[in-house]
Design an enzyme around this catalytic site. Structure first.
Site: not given
Ligand code: DGJ
Length: 729
Positions: A479, A549
């Site tokens: 991430d 997200d």
């Molecule tokens: C952003 C990601 O896109 C989410 O899926 C998740 O992993 C969060 N970060 C966790 O902090």
């Protein structure tokens, strides 16, 4: 030979059976753009470059012939300062302060195959016969600067890749102020520019606008390719649509700052340029040094946007992505992020994994919050040590418990970041990107580690790889949750500070290369607050990306449709999440959420232990159905049928490479009172073949399905969907 050079006309013709790309050296030795499009035979190619004398506002670098003017000539790699007044593709500062260059032909090489770009992601070949390359070397005598334009044309894909290598062969330092990867001068501006714009949780929304005089430009200066603009533009010729007409795609294989622009000038031509964003960029080139630009992939389609997308899909799926998962079915996963956020322990995780296993799900992914003291987003990034308060038996024990349930185990990291509240930051406060005497602006309570520094990237790599070696982890979600501010490096001298953002990318790519080399059996998924770095650069290392997200099924129709313009379906993570949806608070049915997620790399992101028996029955059927569809959706050809950007409905379909299997998906967002009867006309089938509708035993002709269409059943209520699965009989 797919690349011909005619000595008399000094014309280069790059071609495969379907596409031609033609350039020609003019009297001064500068390469002009002649033609790009459907394949044409050699004969009359030189005549395609038309020159007319304009007026004195377009000066003539070659006084013997006033029809030669850089201002009016279509150019391959336009320079600044010698009478082309459009935006240049490059600009170099010489020791005397001047910024003018005129690089002219010195030599060229034509060969089978495709070179690797040192330290950069790029498309590749597995055998030299798959592509041919032209290296056209230009030289600016005054600067001592060699500029090599690299062109590769693929045999099996209608794609030409371009990049540029600068070499300082002189005795003095040079400064690159602008070093884009391509320029293409279209002889008309009768096009629409299509691009993908958006924001966090609403990425890659299709935008179309008619070209108008002046500059139309998209880009990123955020240190990542970004949620806001994807590194892609297409020119869609007037009259072209999803299935017909000329479309020219430009996709940039890079994950950092970029620019992509189209300039319509006085005579109605259109110049496309694309590359590293010159804003806040410069690069010192010492004598003997070289600079390689990232690659841009140009696709021509005579079959509209759909044809362009299918070329990108196949090329990126098979010759950009790498590793053993390139050709392997991807597991169905359950991720605990939206189920628990930071609030979990080993028992809770095991319970979700157990529920998943009983439903046929194959992989459990432990998301953020398993390390340091990370109970919220204010601490611990950089301290990649398991939190024993949550997982007393450590990761090893948890992985064992999950694997005992016949589930694989995956883990989340955000390795490029550091929390000010972390041991790493306390030990090395200068390891983040920062500028002396300036505030260090935080995003989500975190700073960005300076990956341009080898020792920083190596330390992070050591921590991450220790964890990966400590337990049988088969999947990693990588991430990256904020954009860069105060971009500067403590390790670079003042005159190199503007190199930081690009050096960061080179450092990141080095680490990713090391990672996938050491852990070839791990499936890596990239993520950047969802789709903030959904780009071909990341795909070279990690064959899939968390698309957004936003897990709401209705929002996802547009996000996934837009993403499909360039990126293969096998690259798109798509999960069923709970309702009311956490991002937009919408209530779409479990069935519709399932159909939308099955149109990507399928998974769940909710607390499976909370399902009722009835919901479990639906999910069990979804999992089974996806397993049956998976080879088709992950490796088949993708056809867009109805655009959610144009109405209340969306539809798309998948067809296996040999046409023997297909699945079509239809969605209606809002219920329509007393609606007209809808028919869905399919694409890509074999007209002479017959197909059985799986589960119903009804047989349809391919011609029937494509030309007459399929009846859409009556759908009741908002946010409805339907799927048909066909097999050839
Ligand atoms: C952003 C990601 O896109 C989410 O899926 C998740 O992993 C969060 N970060 C966790 O902090």
């Amino acid at each position: 030979m797919p690349i011909q050079y005619d000595k008399d006309t000094r014309l280069f013709h790059l071609s495969n059976d379907r596409v031609s790309y033609v350039l020609q050296l003019v009297e001064t030795g500068v390469p002009a753009h002649v033609y790009w499009g459907r394949h044409v035979r050699e004969g009359q190619l030189p005549e395609l470059l038309r020159r007319v004398e304009r007026n004195s506002s377009s000066p003539n670098p070659y006084p013997e012939d006033r029809s030669l003017s850089y201002d009016t000539l279509p150019l391959e790699y336009p320079a600044y300062g010698t009478s082309d007044f459009r935006h240049p593709a490059y600009q170099v500062q010489l020791p005397n302060g001047s910024t003018i260059t005129e690089a002219v032909y010195r030599t060229h090489r034509i060969y089978a195959g495709k070179p690797q770009l040192q330290g950069l992601p790029a498309t590749y070949v597995e055998h030299d016969g798959e592509a041919h390359t032209l290296e056209l070397e230009l030289f600016d005598e005054t600067a001592g600067l060699a500029i090599t334009l690299l062109y590769t044309i693929f045999e099996g894909h209608d794609a030409v890749t371009r990049s540029v290598r600068f070499a300082n062969e002189g005795a003095s330092e040079l400064k690159l102020l602008r070093a884009l990867s391509l320029g293409v001068d279209f002889r008309s501006s009768d096009y629409e520019m299509l691009h993908l714009a958006g924001t966090w949780a609403n990425e890659r929304q299709v935008q179309r606008r008619r070209l108008t005089p002046g500059l139309q430009s998209i880009g990123s200066s955020r240190g990542s390719s970004s949620h806001i603009h994807n590194p892609f533009v297409a020119l869609v010729r007037d009259g072209a649509d999803e299935d017909h007409g000329d479309v020219y795609g430009f996709s940039f294989v890079y994950s950092g700052n970029f620019v992509a622009q189209v300039e319509v000038e006085q005579y109605g031509t259109a110049r496309v340029t694309m590359g590293i964003n010159p804003f806040d960029f410069s690069w010192l080139l010492e004598p003997g040094e070289t600079f390689q630009t990232p690659e841009a992939v140009m696709v021509y389609s005579a079959d509209g946007l759909g044809g362009m997308s299918r070329t990108y899909h196949r090329l990126y799926r098979t010759r950009l992505c790498r590793g053993e998962f390139r050709d392997k079915s991807r597991p169905i996963l359950v991720n605990n992020w939206e189920a628990t956020y930071f609030d979990f322990n080993a028992d809770k995780i095991e319970a979700i994994a157990k529920a998943g296993s009983e439903l046929g799900i194959e992989l459990f992914v432990l998301d953020d919050g398993w390390f340091g003291r990370r109970n919220d987003d204010t601490s611990s990034l950089g301290d990649w040590v398991v939190d024993r308060a949550k997982l007393p038996g450590g990761l090893e024990e948890l992985v064992d418990r999950v694997r005992a349930l016949d589930m694989q185990f995956g883990l989340w990291f955000e390795p490029e970041m550091v929390s000010p509240d972390s041991d790493l930051y306390r030990q090395h406060p200068d390891w983040c990107l920062h500028v002396p005497d300036r505030r260090r602006t935080e995003g989500r309570g975190q700073l960005i580690l300076d990956f341009s520094r080898t020792e920083v990237a190596d330390t992070v790599y050591a921590m991450v790889s220790d964890i990966l070696r400590s337990a049988p982890i088969t999947y990693v979600k990588w991430d990256m949750n904020r954009n860069m501010s105060e971009i500067g490096s403590a390790a670079l001298p003042p005159q190199r500070q503007r190199e930081t953002a690009h050096r960061y990318m080179l450092g990141l790519y080095r680490v990713l290369e090391q990672l996938i080399t050491e852990f070839p059996h791990i499936l890596f998924e990239s993520c950047s607050g969802g789709g903030g770095r959904f780009d071909p650069g990341m795909l070279h290392y990690m064959p899939q990306t968390w698309t957004s997200d936003n897990t709401d099924a209705v929002s996802r129709l547009k996000i996934q449709y837009g993403t499909s313009m360039v990126y293969p379906i096998s690259a798109m993570g798509a999960h069923v999440s709970e309702i009311p949806n956490h991002q937009v608070h919408r209530n779409a049915s479990l069935e519709t959420r399932g159909l939308v997620a099955m149109s990507g790399n399928f998974g769940y992101e909710l607390d499976l232990t909370k399902f009722t028996e009835q919901e479990k029955t639906i999910v069990r059927a979804q999992v089974e159905q996806y397993k049956a569809l998976r080879p088709l959706t992950q490796f088949g050809d993708f056809y867009r049928l109805l655009s959610p950007f144009e109405g209340n409905e969306a539809a798309w379909m998948f067809v296996s490479e040999d046409g023997s299997e297909a699945a079509a998906f239809f969605f209606r967002v809002l219920a329509v009172p007393n609606p007209p009867l809808s028919w869905l006309r399919l694409k890509g089938l074999l007209p002479e073949a017959n197909y059985v509708l799986v589960g119903e035993d009804r047989v349809f002709g391919g011609d029937h399905l494509m030309y007459a269409g399929l009846q859409v059943p009556e759908l009741r209520g908002d946010y409805q969907g339907h799927m048909w699965h066909f097999k050839r009989v």
